[in-house]
Design a protein around this motif. Structure first.
Motif, PDB file in Angstrom:
ATOM      1  N   SER A 164     -16.267 -30.853  59.111  1.00  0.00           N
ATOM      2  CA  SER A 164     -17.159 -32.011  59.000  1.00  0.00           C
ATOM      3  C   SER A 164     -17.547 -32.583  60.365  1.00  0.00           C
ATOM      4  N   LYS A 165     -16.669 -32.440  61.373  1.00  0.00           N
ATOM      5  CA  LYS A 165     -17.016 -32.939  62.710  1.00  0.00           C
ATOM      6  C   LYS A 165     -18.179 -32.148  63.300  1.00  0.00           C
ATOM      7  N   ILE A 206     -32.487 -34.909  60.838  1.00  0.00           N
ATOM      8  CA  ILE A 206     -31.753 -34.661  59.597  1.00  0.00           C
ATOM      9  C   ILE A 206     -32.680 -34.090  58.523  1.00  0.00           C
ATOM     10  N   GLU A 207     -33.831 -34.737  58.330  1.00  0.00           N
ATOM     11  CA  GLU A 207     -34.778 -34.278  57.314  1.00  0.00           C
ATOM     12  C   GLU A 207     -35.367 -32.911  57.683  1.00  0.00           C
ATOM     13  N   GLY A 210     -21.212 -32.441  60.167  1.00  0.00           N
ATOM     14  CA  GLY A 210     -21.628 -33.750  59.667  1.00  0.00           C
ATOM     15  C   GLY A 210     -21.913 -33.714  58.174  1.00  0.00           C
ATOM     16  N   SER A 211     -23.063 -34.257  57.785  1.00  0.00           N
ATOM     17  CA  SER A 211     -23.424 -34.310  56.366  1.00  0.00           C
ATOM     18  C   SER A 211     -23.780 -32.937  55.801  1.00  0.00           C
ATOM     19  N   PHE A 212     -23.915 -31.940  56.678  1.00  0.00           N
ATOM     20  CA  PHE A 212     -24.270 -30.588  56.238  1.00  0.00           C
ATOM     21  C   PHE A 212     -23.038 -29.716  55.994  1.00  0.00           C
ATOM     22  N   VAL A 213     -21.855 -30.283  56.076  1.00  0.00           N
ATOM     23  CA  VAL A 213     -20.630 -29.508  55.892  1.00  0.00           C
ATOM     24  C   VAL A 213     -20.628 -28.857  54.512  1.00  0.00           C
ATOM     25  N   GLY A 256     -19.907 -27.883  50.856  1.00  0.00           N
ATOM     26  CA  GLY A 256     -19.328 -28.597  49.730  1.00  0.00           C
ATOM     27  C   GLY A 256     -18.094 -27.882  49.209  1.00  0.00           C
ATOM     28  N   VAL A 286     -28.032 -26.472  62.022  1.00  0.00           N
ATOM     29  CA  VAL A 286     -27.342 -27.759  62.149  1.00  0.00           C
ATOM     30  C   VAL A 286     -26.749 -27.956  63.538  1.00  0.00           C
ATOM     31  N   LYS A 340     -32.797 -30.258  56.944  1.00  0.00           N
ATOM     32  CA  LYS A 340     -32.679 -30.016  55.497  1.00  0.00           C
ATOM     33  C   LYS A 340     -33.803 -29.100  55.023  1.00  0.00           C
TER      34      LYS A 340
END
Length: 443
Positions: A407-408, A251-252, A411-414, A416, A96, A255
């Protein structure tokens, strides 16, 4: 003057490729099936798994099995679970942020803090390298009757082997590691079949026993197992070598890379778990069962294996697996040393210079111990090296868990909520156990 804000959460937003000579060098097929993609990501996990079956593990597993039977199998299982979680975080950070853990520390912390972390990490790598040297030296003595002092000197020339495979390409390194792991697997499969362990006792050993904490000796060995299983330099290594894959930096693409890299890592660490558990099971089924409860070193274990198992091949396979383990760890230790120095200090050294520096740091105490104390000294040095690794582990885990939970930065990969809580819980447990260990040792 207002303080500058960093959109990515890093103090320094300029990224440099990790292991630039092999960065994004392994192609990943985009239109092929899942098996082709999984195969393209298979390799980094095996290099990581090597650190979980190095000679340091042998010493702690043999000691635990001979003294406490199957009781410490639960410690190996829990340690391996910790390792799977932490290695997932390491590979995710690398994919990431496009930084290895050392680079991430340099780009987040002030220079002074980064320098301290680098020193601590170098100490851990030297301790690990020390374990590799001792393991290879003992194997050479067992297989070819080479004196320990000469064996220490012989291990210094493995620099040439490593340089050769680095020159050939990263896939060659992964293939050599896979072949050596297969050798270890075959050897221990033979040993475990010959030892005829008790299945019910094995299953019972996977249930945590309060006696582990109550008994200071079992607790001491358990910390050694933790230090030998969850290797701090592996976190730096994994965050770097996963970037050797040529996946789309989107992003994809990220993932997809995290998905297949996690499968590779989990399967490889499961293999390492089997080998670690096999060492302890063999020790319990042979030494502990026969009343040899004080087998705390590799040489003693080798001496007893053949008469107890009634096969001359038992000792040969044991020594062969040990040699493969030591040489495997040498390969990954070299890469980890290069990643740590380049990442923290942004210094690019030629691989042979970097390897020589690390090797000399480890050879000096190994040589002194072999000359002054002989086999017993090297065995004790092996245990001590694992304690050093365990103590240093906290300084690698805390930044890793913090970065992947930011999260900074992610991003969306932080991470859970469940993963974040689990990661910090593992961190707290590791720190607590190490503080308790230091208290027990010194007070």
């Amino acid at each position: 003057m207002p303080k500058k804000k960093y959109s990515t959460g890093w103090r320094n937003e300029n990224k440099h490729p990790s292991l630039s000579e092999v960065f994004s060098s392994v192609p990943v097929p985009q239109q092929k099936g899942i098996w082709r993609k999984l195969f393209s990501f298979t390799g980094p996990g095996l290099l990581i798994a090597v650190g979980y079956m190095d000679p340091g593990n042998w010493a702690t597993d043999i000691a635990g099995g001979s003294k406490f039977g199957y009781m410490l199998l639960s410690v190996i299982f829990i340690s391996n679970f910790f390792a799977i979680i932490l290695q997932h975080l390491a590979l995710k950070l690398g994919i990431v942020s496009e930084r290895d853990l050392a680079q991430a520390c340099r780009d987040h912390y002030p220079p002074f803090i980064s320098f301290i972390l680098w020193i601590l990490c170098e100490i851990a790598i030297s301790a690990c390298d020390l374990a590799e040297i001792i393991g290879s030296v003992l194997a050479l003595k067992l297989l070819f009757c080479i004196p320990i002092t000469w064996g220490v000197l012989i291990t210094a020339i493995d620099i040439l082997i490593i340089l050769f495979f680095q020159y050939k390409g990263f896939r060659y390194i992964e293939s050599v590691v896979a072949a050596l792991i297969f050798t270890i697997l075959v050897c221990f499969s033979f040993e475990i079949i010959r030892s005829k362990p008790e299945i019910f006792s094995i299953l019972k050993g996977f249930i945590p026993n309060p006696e582990i904490i109550k008994n200071s000796q079992s607790f001491y060995i358990s910390i050694g197992i933790l230090g030998a299983t969850v290797m701090p330099h592996n976190l730096y290594l994994h965050s770097s070598i996963i970037q050797t894959r040529d996946y789309p930096r989107t992003i994809e693409g990220k993932k997809m890379a995290i998905k297949y890299a996690t499968i590779d890592s989990t399967l490889s660490l499961s293999l390492a778990f089997f080998i670690n558990a096999a060492i302890l099971i063999i020790s319990a089924a042979t030494f502990h069962k026969a009343g040899h409860t004080e087998v705390a070193d590799i040489m003693h274990a080798h001496k007893l294996l053949t008469p107890i198992l009634g096969s001359s091949l038992a000792g040969v396979f044991f020594a062969l697996a040990l040699l493969a383990s030591g040489q495997n760890s040498t390969l990954t230790g070299t890469l980890a040393g290069q990643i740590v120095m380049e990442g923290f200090l942004n210094i690019r050294l030629k691989p042979w210079i970097r390897r020589l520096i690390t090797r000399l740091i480890a050879i000096v105490p190994a040589m002194i111990a072999s000359i002054v104390y002989g086999e017993k000294g090297t065995a004790e040095l092996l245990i001590i090296s694992q304690i050093i690794l365990s103590v240093q582990l906290s300084f690698a885990i805390v930044p890793l868990v913090y970065f992947t939970g930011d999260s900074k930065k992610m991003g969306s990969f932080v991470n859970g909520p469940i993963l974040k809580i689990s990661a910090w819980l593992i961190t707290v447990i590791v720190i607590f156990l190490n503080l308790f260990l230091l208290y027990d040792i010194f007070l």
